[in-house]
Enzyme design. Structure first.
Site, mmCIF file in Angstrom:
data_model
loop_
_atom_site.group_PDB
_atom_site.id
_atom_site.type_symbol
_atom_site.label_atom_id
_atom_site.label_comp_id
_atom_site.label_asym_id
_atom_site.label_seq_id
_atom_site.Cartn_x
_atom_site.Cartn_y
_atom_site.Cartn_z
ATOM 1 N N ASP A 1 44.330 35.336 6.026
ATOM 2 C CA ASP A 1 43.431 35.277 7.183
ATOM 3 C C ASP A 1 41.985 35.470 6.736
ATOM 4 O O ASP A 1 41.371 36.497 7.003
ATOM 5 C CB ASP A 1 43.828 36.336 8.214
ATOM 6 C CG ASP A 1 42.956 36.248 9.466
ATOM 7 O OD1 ASP A 1 42.384 35.165 9.711
ATOM 8 O OD2 ASP A 1 42.832 37.263 10.173
ATOM 9 N N HIS B 1 39.204 29.321 9.676
ATOM 10 C CA HIS B 1 38.113 28.531 9.104
ATOM 11 C C HIS B 1 37.442 27.701 10.204
ATOM 12 O O HIS B 1 38.074 26.844 10.824
ATOM 13 C CB HIS B 1 38.693 27.616 8.029
ATOM 14 C CG HIS B 1 37.697 26.719 7.379
ATOM 15 N ND1 HIS B 1 36.908 27.128 6.330
ATOM 16 C CD2 HIS B 1 37.353 25.441 7.629
ATOM 17 C CE1 HIS B 1 36.125 26.125 5.957
ATOM 18 N NE2 HIS B 1 36.372 25.090 6.732
ATOM 19 N N GLU C 1 42.870 27.205 8.933
ATOM 20 C CA GLU C 1 41.908 26.511 9.789
ATOM 21 C C GLU C 1 42.408 26.540 11.240
ATOM 22 O O GLU C 1 43.569 26.858 11.513
ATOM 23 C CB GLU C 1 41.732 25.053 9.326
ATOM 24 C CG GLU C 1 40.538 24.375 9.973
ATOM 25 C CD GLU C 1 39.922 23.252 9.144
ATOM 26 O OE1 GLU C 1 40.330 23.061 7.981
ATOM 27 O OE2 GLU C 1 39.025 22.565 9.664
ATOM 28 N N ASP D 1 35.537 21.777 11.182
ATOM 29 C CA ASP D 1 34.441 20.881 10.780
ATOM 30 C C ASP D 1 33.896 20.175 12.024
ATOM 31 O O ASP D 1 34.397 20.353 13.129
ATOM 32 C CB ASP D 1 34.930 19.867 9.729
ATOM 33 C CG ASP D 1 36.067 18.993 10.233
ATOM 34 O OD1 ASP D 1 36.900 19.487 11.010
ATOM 35 O OD2 ASP D 1 36.125 17.808 9.870
HETATM 36 O O1 9MR Z 1 46.030 18.501 9.098
HETATM 37 C C1 9MR Z 1 45.669 17.702 7.992
HETATM 38 C C2 9MR Z 1 46.750 17.799 6.947
HETATM 39 O O2 9MR Z 1 47.961 17.262 7.431
HETATM 40 C C3 9MR Z 1 46.313 17.058 5.690
HETATM 41 O O3 9MR Z 1 47.267 17.271 4.674
HETATM 42 C C4 9MR Z 1 44.943 17.564 5.244
HETATM 43 C C5 9MR Z 1 44.418 16.875 4.014
HETATM 44 O O4 9MR Z 1 44.164 15.538 4.245
HETATM 45 O O5 9MR Z 1 44.002 17.415 6.288
HETATM 46 C C6 9MR Z 1 44.324 18.130 7.449
HETATM 47 O O6 9MR Z 1 43.386 17.870 8.418
HETATM 48 C C7 9MR Z 1 42.084 18.384 8.258
HETATM 49 C C8 9MR Z 1 41.139 17.189 8.267
HETATM 50 O O7 9MR Z 1 41.329 16.427 7.116
HETATM 51 C C9 9MR Z 1 39.686 17.591 8.449
HETATM 52 N N1 9MR Z 1 39.512 18.457 9.565
HETATM 53 C C10 9MR Z 1 40.334 19.660 9.467
HETATM 54 C C11 9MR Z 1 41.789 19.285 9.439
HETATM 55 C C12 9MR Z 1 42.681 20.527 9.449
HETATM 56 O O8 9MR Z 1 42.658 21.226 8.261
#
Ligand code: 9MR
Length: 736
Positions: A706, A658, A715, A339
């Site tokens: 994947d 992602h 991601e 993102d």
């Molecule tokens: O890495 C994060 C994970 O520990 C959390 O459980 C999750 C949900 O809150 O979010 C992950 O982080 C994401 C973030 O919220 C937005 N950018 C992408 C991050 C990786 O997936």
């Protein structure tokens, strides 16, 4: 073969395999799309203005205008499609288009906030049938089936037929292609390191194995050790140990139980390359600067979020309504993941880990990352980390404003955007979110750490960083419970954290290590985290930072009273992960409660390996070093899915993480992630609908796919690559 076709093949295979069994009850299957065959009319489908549909040979066809930016700028769709949360749907259609053009086919919400529940973006050609199954994540009477056609510079022609959305279908049985049953580190084993492989088999007695060189000659033989059923995968497995063979070379394979592993090297070269690639990842994550194609061929792009339309820029970002009355210049930094958000807590732990790699390793200081700053007499690793540090410092509330010295938790888009979307094309307003104690302590910790590290290169910066760290720490003590809420997750991740005693401890530790001042020493010693066992199922991450403080207290020179006990606690943590790794048939230092694998499990595993590596540094015990290497084998292919999670490393590796800009799977003109990008990895909670459609009921290691749509398992992220960088750098330095 497109993904859609792949899934069709799987479905056909499944039918063949269960051919003798009774067909599942179809009584509840209900078509939700009206007139999907375009019988005599295109009603009730709509198309965007200026793009009328024509009925041609029973199909709905359109001339798609060129010169649009986003997929959703021009579209065909049908609204008022009812959806039921938790129900499985089969979404299918026939489509053709001028070769190479893409349709983004979605099932989503027809009204604001236009959530997408399922999407696929096949590359078109001749008329092809596409079909896929997904599970709806929301109840609505206002669903939409849409075919988005925008984003092309040139006009093109598109035809559609047999649009169908059938509810109540049995969830698809997805069978991953896991290749040969002998699993190895597909990249390289160190010549003097341990060398283990896993054979997945129904056999429970020892099996003969042989190691073949690239010419197919057997160079070692032995028998495997039965390990029974491995909980993390549900597989019956045996372990092959060929560690006594040490001759460097390429193209080795292991043969057992009639199966030949994927090839691998014995040598060190791959780790030198991986150490650099894992760090080179950050340049193309940069916000606020154009990526130079000469430095990263195939990855050049315009600067993101520098106040050039359609970006709304990061140069003057206001707060969310009612949060503050000022704007901040928060340009720069790294995009967090796939993102376009920038989050202080995740930027903090990431930068700490990169600076920690610098502090540990002399060799990394001369590694070229091919970045614009290369050659400026500062180690490239520090130039790259500085890009983020400057951003983190900009997130601090200026003097004279309410809550001065505190740090905003994050800055990101007002609403979630779709994929693909290059950073400079993001049209969303950007917003600063409230300050938090956790973000403030992240800045305190990392700016304090930076102050000691940058001192020889840029004393003025070191001074500024230390001042900011001290101000932040004082502000956090005055505001110890401003917690980022879970609800603040629209347009970006919440990064909510209700426990901040660990961030207090970490910040006090870094301030003490840099300054030696008594007040910070007292805070370290008084912290409940100082004597707690901080080495849980996962040692540290963006939410749990106590171990970061503990590891630095144990390794960065200092005179803390009771230092031997601090070091002993880290050794004890390493012993814990060693015991876990030994108990795991796949050698992974990770055994989560109830076999429930975390979001980003690959980084959890790697961070546990950081503790093992630190145990090795403190004691020199070979068992710790061996566990580092064997644990890393898992990441590079010795695992249930028989794939490497690092792009470009290993015969089969993650390619479709992602990301809004490494979105090759959605747009052939965009690249895949660069070599050295770590995928998040198996996540038992599979929060995204794509994974839910494929992986429901998955066991531990199998909860990964994947595909670019699987944001909860696949991601890319800055905090995950920092773990990869730290560990691959450690291995590159071993040189046994
Ligand atoms: O890495 C994060 C994970 O520990 C959390 O459980 C999750 C949900 O809150 O979010 C992950 O982080 C994401 C973030 O919220 C937005 N950018 C992408 C991050 C990786 O997936």
């Amino acid at each position: 073969m497109s993904l859609w076709e792949r899934s069709r093949t799987v479905a056909v295979l499944t039918v063949l395999l269960v051919g003798g069994a009774a067909a599942p009850a179809l009584a509840d299957e209900v078509e939700q799309v009206r007139n999907g065959g375009f019988d005599g009319t295109t009603d009730p489908f709509w198309s965007t203005s200026g793009m009328p549909m024509t009925l041609t040979g029973g199909q709905a066809c359109v001339d798609v205008p060129g010169g649009t930016t986003n997929r959703w700028d021009v579209a065909i769709g049908q609204n008022d499609v009812p959806l039921v949360a938790g129900q499985s749907y089969r979404f299918s259609f026939d489509a053709s288009g001028d070769a190479g053009h893409v349709v983004r086919a979605i099932v989503g919400l027809a009204v604001s906030p236009y959530d997408t529940y399922f999407e696929q973006s096949p590359v078109l050609g001749g008329l092809t049938h596409y079909s896929s199954t997904f599970t709806a994540s929301a109840d609505t009477a206002q669903g939409q089936v849409g075919f988005q056609l925008g984003g092309s510079a040139d006009p093109w022609h598109f035809c559609l037929d047999n649009v169908s959305l059938v509810g109540g279908v049995p969830p698809e049985v997805y069978v991953p292609d896991t290749g040969p049953r002998v699993r190895v580190n597909q990249v390289a084993y160190l010549p003097a390191g341990p060398k283990t492989a896993t054979v997945v088999t129904t056999v429970t007695t020892p099996l003969p194995w042989k190691l073949l060189d690239s010419a197919g000659r057997a160079v070692a033989r032995g028998t495997s050790t039965p390990r029974g059923v491995d909980v993390s995968s549900g597989q019956n497995v045996q372990t092959i140990d060929f560690g006594r063979y040490r001759r460097p070379g390429t193209g080795y394979t292991v043969v057992a139980d009639g199966q030949t592993s994927r090839p691998f090297d014995i040598g060190t070269a791959a780790y030198d390359k991986l150490r650099a690639d894992a760090l080179k990842f950050y340049y193309t994550q940069r916000s606020g600067i154009a990526i130079d194609d000469a430095l990263r061929p195939g990855y050049g792009r315009a600067a993101g979020h520098v106040d050039v339309a359609p970006n709304q820029g990061d140069g003057k970002v206001p707060c969310q309504a009612g949060v503050c009355d000022y704007t901040l210049d928060v340009r720069g930094g790294w995009y967090d993941a796939g993102d376009h958000g920038k989050y202080v807590v995740n930027g903090g732990i990431t930068t700490w880990e990169i600076l920690s790699e610098y502090e540990r390793s002399h060799a990394v200081r001369t590694v070229s990352l091919k970045i614009p700053e290369s050659g400026n007499r500062v180690p490239d690793i520090l130039d790259e980390a500085r890009w983020e540090l400057d951003f983190l410092l900009r997130m601090q509330v200026p003097a004279g404003k309410p809550l001065a010295g505190m740090v905003h938790h994050k800055i990101h888009d007002q609403a979630w955007t779709g994929l693909p979307l290059l950073p400079d094309q993001d049209p969303q307003p950007r917003e600063l979110h409230p300050v938090s104690t956790a973000a403030t302590l992240n800045l305190a910790a990392v700016a304090a750490q930076a102050a000691r590290i940058y001192q020889p290169y840029d004393p003025a910066f070191a001074k500024r960083a230390l001042a900011a760290a001290k101000t932040a720490y004082t502000a956090a003590k005055a505001n110890p419970a401003l917690l980022a809420p879970e609800s603040d997750g629209v347009g970006g991740g919440a990064y909510n954290d209700t426990k901040v005693s660990d961030e207090f401890y970490w910040a006090a530790a870094e301030l003490y290590l840099t300054t030696g001042e008594r007040s910070y020493q007292q805070d370290v010693l008084a912290s409940p985290e100082h004597t707690a066992d901080v080495f849980g199922p996962g040692a540290f991450d963006w939410a749990s930072t106590a171990a970061a403080g503990r590891l630095d207290l144990a390794t960065v020179p200092n005179r803390l009273p009771g230092l031997p006990a601090v070091k002993a606690s880290v050794v004890k943590g390493a012993e814990k992960y060693l015991a876990i790794a030994k108990a795991q048939a796949y050698g992974v230092p990770y055994a989560p409660t109830n076999n429930s694998w975390d979001w980003g499990s690959n980084s959890t595993i790697l961070n546990n390996i950081v503790v093992l590596a630190t145990g090795y540094r403190l004691t020199g015990r070979p068992a710790f070093r061996d566990a580092v290497l064997t644990g890393f084998d898992y990441v590079l292919g010795r695992n249930a899915l028989n794939q490497s999670y690092v792009t470009g490393y290993g015969e089969v590796s993650s390619q479709n993480q992602h990301s809004r800009w490494y979105a090759h799977e959605l747009d052939p003109a965009l690249p895949n992630p660069p070599a050295g990008t770590l995928a998040g990895g198996p996540n038992s909670s599979i929060q995204d609908p794509f994974a839910q459609g494929k992986l429901t009921g998955c066991v531990g290691q199998f909860c990964y796919i994947d595909d670019i749509q699987s944001w909860s398992t696949n991601e890319e992220a800055i905090n995950w690559n920092s773990a990869l960088a730290w560990v691959s750098g450690f291995i590159a330095d071993l040189r046994p």
